[in-house]
Motif scaffolding. Structure first.
Motif, short mmCIF file in Angstrom:
data_model
loop_
_atom_site.label_atom_id
_atom_site.label_comp_id
_atom_site.label_asym_id
_atom_site.label_seq_id
_atom_site.Cartn_x
_atom_site.Cartn_y
_atom_site.Cartn_z
N LYS A 89 -2.62 2.41 -13.15
CA LYS A 89 -1.36 3.10 -12.88
C LYS A 89 -0.14 2.22 -13.16
N TYR A 90 -0.24 0.96 -12.81
CA TYR A 90 0.93 0.09 -12.94
C TYR A 90 0.86 -0.83 -14.15
N MET A 110 7.52 -5.42 -7.50
CA MET A 110 6.14 -5.63 -7.04
C MET A 110 5.54 -4.28 -6.67
N TYR A 111 4.33 -4.05 -7.10
CA TYR A 111 3.63 -2.82 -6.77
C TYR A 111 2.35 -3.16 -6.00
N ASN A 112 2.27 -2.68 -4.79
CA ASN A 112 1.11 -2.96 -3.96
C ASN A 112 0.30 -1.70 -3.74
N LYS A 113 -0.98 -1.78 -3.86
CA LYS A 113 -1.80 -0.62 -3.52
C LYS A 113 -3.07 -1.09 -2.81
N PRO A 114 -2.99 -1.42 -1.54
CA PRO A 114 -4.20 -1.85 -0.84
C PRO A 114 -4.92 -0.63 -0.26
N GLU A 115 -6.17 -0.47 -0.61
CA GLU A 115 -6.89 0.73 -0.15
C GLU A 115 -8.07 0.38 0.74
N LEU A 116 -8.36 1.25 1.65
CA LEU A 116 -9.59 1.14 2.44
C LEU A 116 -10.36 2.43 2.25
N HIS A 167 -5.84 -4.11 6.33
CA HIS A 167 -5.15 -4.69 5.20
C HIS A 167 -3.66 -4.76 5.51
N GLY A 168 -3.05 -5.69 4.90
CA GLY A 168 -1.61 -5.83 5.10
C GLY A 168 -0.97 -6.09 3.76
N ALA A 169 0.21 -5.57 3.56
CA ALA A 169 0.93 -5.82 2.32
C ALA A 169 2.40 -6.00 2.66
#
Lengths: 429, 447
Positions: free
Chosen positions: B55-56, B359-365, B376-378
């Protein structure tokens, strides 16, 4: 009644979009959408039916909201996509507040509707929003003039009675400069074997210093334990903070629906505007919940806060999906996101899919998510004191969601707490 | 919107499709796995924004043209390429050098318990360990890995015998050099048998500004109780489009530590696929990325807990973004229904140093088991003004204060490397980066 009937369908559609071509394109894009025309055919007889049933559901409404009409909650009841009754209109009108069904609004205040409808959720926004724009039949309309603090809570009650219908309602709330309104929305549907479709669009607009607080308790029929029946809840909700220091707050308690697909969003356009999202999503049985929010920071010094609590039990799947983004010009944007999930039973799933996009160094975004189960210690402690396993679970869950419950108006909070306990029945032991 | 699915290929895709039949005949080993991998690529094309996992990072846009696959370098080219001193030179007990994706020499002695065969040779002779190559289902369908499999020219097959405690790191140096932009595809398979302990260090270096297209993949298969450490350094050429993939298949009670440090390259993407196949394993996966100019770096991570007890995974990604660079972190922890007792913690922290940075963050569970603790932390934001003020009020210049803060911020991801000398080299590279930045700022301030 006759006025509703006299309004031909295309008129509705034209209000929201002049380019009629879109309809063709979108229908072509997804042929699985056969529920829509069916529901339209059923609208006319449904009005009569709903009218007859009016007495019964209104009483239910009282039970659901836990209030008597004397408690001065203005209600707009929508059955099977058609608004059947709106209370307290005269009294609200004195304060200058317009609260009526959107069909009446089209007749009485066409200039306001034309100006704002589709301006937050454009016709082309997404598949279900487009479908809604094409076929929406009724909904609520609220207009709070400049400087007015709405004297009572406004409420809409949605119910799908007809078999095999789709409900496509549209809500539009406009808060002019310095005004405030708190709006409640309740949804129920009786038990049916077939899946029903609910595709609503809600648009909120706040001008300078205005505030809208939008609370939802959603308890559509979730289907039976094997996932038969239930409502497909595909909703587009979006608020637009147009003015400076305006505020939009979404609070939702989601306990029903077979499938929920809902992302109440806020576009933070005005300088210093604030968006909030508080959510409890409870899923049990075979329910699937995919909910979250979008906070789009465009203006300077905008802030947003997201608190999401997901509880999955039985064989359900519960997903938080959210977007926080800051545009290059959104200097000093601030976001805090917290999404916690609780798992009850070993066949359910809890998922988190956040998107965090920052295009400015002065924005500060924080995101944290945790997933855990109810600890044995806590359960043991409660049970030791004479509570059953089920009562203990309900107690612990209510503690887990407390942050969000506090955001609800009082009557709703009590109701929501009960709803959560009920929807978790049978998940333990 | 009705988008008609078309089979129109971009120039780069068309070029790859046109070249593949001729190339595969000349590449070592059986053609069947290459054809299969190429079919995966054909089905998806080059990934673009519409593909969720990319995506990014729009590879289709970054790879307008497909650079030609590098031919085997001659002796003169090799000498020139290896002239530049690798920052990790001399760290390995044994060092294998690769130029443009081909093995050109081995220095040092192979530690006892370890066998290393260059991949081209292994493919040619049908090495038995190759049966275990590309077996991680989690990574199958990945386009970058598929392209590596289709075009891999050389690399290494490393075997570490059961119980061997390998002295000194096994180092691999990959240098990309040439008068024009080229594509490389190197592949490493390391099988670590039960109870063995090893450190693998890879360094990827490129010179000049050319837009080389490198695609490397390292596969680690760790037997029960193995202890594997892995360090990767990305120092690609300035214009490089660099893709790298690490796959790890972890047996019961294994321990994996993997640290990736990315510094240069126009568009770099490091992917990690780790699967906890045996119970009670532990993984620490870190990334330290420093970006400036128009750079774009992507760290994508998928960790699957698939056994009971689900084990422990820790991910720490630190990103520094200056100028108009952009960083991406996509991390996904999957906990399968039976992987109870999983403990997963993932953190992505980014510091944006300039107004144009992104910055693009995508933390998934993705969790299917109930007795787990996952979090998770972002975060992303600017350097803390109060801390800066504290340091500056004690007589430290702004540039120095910033450098101190950045160094400690990024250093946290590097500190998990147990090997002291290598850790120091990486810290040194970060300091070097900061020095260049400070010089640039001072020069700017003087104007």
């Amino acid at each position: 009644m006759s006025r509703w009937r006299s309004l031909p369908e295309p008129t509705w559609a034209r209000v929201s979009y002049p380019q009629i071509d879109f309809q063709d394109i979108y229908y072509y894009a997804a042929p699985k959408m056969n529920g829509a025309p069916k529901s339209l055919d059923e609208v006319d007889p449904a009005i009569l039916d709903a009218y007859k049933k009016l007495g019964i559901p209104l009483r239910e409404q009282e039970i659901l909201a836990g209030v008597e009409p004397q408690n001065r909650v203005a209600v707009d009841a929508v059955f099977d996509s058609v608004s059947v009754v709106t209370t307290f209109r005269a009294e609200l009108a004195k304060a200058g507040v317009i609260f009526c069904s959107i069909s009446d609004a089209l007749q009485e205040h066409p200039e306001l509707v034309r100006k704002y409808i589709g301006s937050v959720v454009p016709v082309t926004d997404n598949y279900y929003a487009t479908l809604n724009s094409a076929v929406f039949t009724d909904g609520s309309f609220v207009y709070i003039p400049k400087g007015v603090r709405c004297p009572m809570e406004l409420s809409t009650y949605f119910r799908i009675n007809e078999k095999n219908t789709g409900q496509f309602e549209r809500t539009l709330i406009i808060a002019e400069e310095g005004s405030y309104v708190s709006y409640l929305e309740g949804c129920t549907a009786p038990q049916r074997d077939e899946n029903q479709l609910h595709a609503a669009v809600v648009e909120l607009v706040t001008m300078d210093d205005a505030e809208i607080k939008y609370s939802t308790v959603q308890n559509w029929y979730p289907g039976d334990a094997n996932g038969r029946g239930g409502i497909y809840n595909f909703v587009t909700k979006r608020g637009d903070c147009r003015g400076k220091n305006s505020k939009i707050s979404w609070t939702q308690v989601e306990t029903g629906s077979a499938i929920t697909w809902k992302y109440p969003s806020v576009i933070l356009r005005g300088e210093g505007s604030r968006g909030e999202f508080y959510s409890i999503a409870v899923s049990n049985g075979m329910q699937q919940v995919d909910s979250g929010t979008k906070m789009i920071h465009l203006g300077k010094n905008t802030t947003s806060r997201i608190i999401s609590k997901g509880i999955s039990a039985g064989r359900s799947q519960n997903t938080y999906r959210g977007l926080v983004s800051a545009h290059r010009k959104a200097t000093n944007a601030r976001n805090f996101t917290n999404c916690d999930s609780l798992l009850i039973g070993n066949q359910c799933g809890a998922h988190t899919v956040p998107y965090i996009e920052s295009k400015t160094s002065t924005a500060t975004f924080e995101h944290e998510a945790t997933t855990s189960k109810i600890s044995e210690d806590q359960l043991f402690y409660c049970m030791q004191r004479g509570l059953t396993a089920e009562e203990s679970t309900a107690l612990i869950v209510n503690g887990f969601v407390k942050d969000v419950l506090q955001q609800l108006p009082m009557e709703f909070a009590v109701e929501a707490q009960k709803l959560i306990s009920i929807s978790l029945e049978g998940s333990v032991g | 919107m009705n988008v008609k699915v078309t089979t129109i290929r971009t120039a780069a895709e068309a070029a790859l499709i046109e070249r593949f039949p001729a190339l595969k005949a000349g590449l070592p080993g059986p053609a069947a796995p290459r054809e299969q991998a190429f079919a995966t690529f054909m089905a998806s094309g080059l990934p673009n924004r519409r593909v969720e996992a990319w995506k990014y990072t729009d590879l289709r846009a970054a790879m307008r043209e497909a650079a030609p696959l590098a031919p085997k370098p001659d002796a003169a080219q090799t000498t020139v390429a290896l002239k530049g001193n690798s920052p990790l030179a001399g760290q390995g007990a044994v060092t294998l050098s690769f130029v443009n994706g081909y093995h050109v020499g081995t220095e040092g002695t192979v530690p006892s318990g370890v066998t290393i065969v260059p991949l081209a040779e292994a493919l040619g002779s049908g090495h038995p360990l190759l049966a275990r190559m590309g077996t991680l289902a989690l990574a199958q369908g990945d386009t970058a890995l598929a392209l590596n499999t289709a075009f891999m020219t050389d690399g290494a097959v490393i075997h570490v015998a059961a119980g061997a405690e390998v002295d000194g790191p096994i180092a691999l140096t990959f240098v990309t050099a040439g008068p024009s932009a080229i594509a490389t595809a190197a592949r490493v398979l390391m099988v670590v048998e039960a109870g063995a302990k090893v450190l693998l260090v890879e360094s990827h270096e490129g010179q000049g500004k050319l837009a080389h297209q490198t695609n490397t993949a390292v596969e680690i298969i760790a037997g029960d109780g193995a202890d594997v450490q892995h360090v990767r350094l990305g120092l690609n050429s300035e214009g490089a489009v660099a893709l790298s993939t690490l796959t790890a298949d972890l047996g019961a009670a294994t321990s994996l530590t993997s640290v990736n440090v990315a510094l240069t390259g126009a568009m770099v993407r490091h992917q990690v696929y780790a699967r906890f196949s045996g119970g009670d394993a532990r993984a620490q996966i870190n990334g330290a990325t420093l970006l400036q100019g128009q750079q774009h770096a992507d760290s994508t991570l998928v960790v699957e807990h698939a056994a009971e007890p689900g084990g422990e995974s820790r991910e720490l990604f630190r990103t520094i973004i200056d100028d108009e660079a952009s960083g991406v972190f996509q991390g996904k922890i999957i906990v399968q229904p039976h992987a109870q007792k999983t403990d997963g913690r993932m953190a992505s922290n980014a510091v944006l140093l300039s107004q144009g940075a992104a910055m693009y963050n995508k933390p998934e569970l993705e969790i299917f088991a109930d007795d787990v603790a996952c979090a998770h932390g972002a975060t992303c934001g600017a350097l803390d003004d109060e801390l800066l003020f504290y340091l500056m009020s004690r007589g430290i210049s702004k540039a120095e204060a910033e450098a101190l803060m950045i160094e400690s911020f990024v250093g946290a991801a590097i500190d998990d490397i147990a090997h002291e000398a290598i850790r120091d080299v990486l810290h040194g590279l970060v300091q070097e980066w900061l020095k260049v930045r400070a010089a640039r700022i001072n020069a700017g301030a003087g104007v």
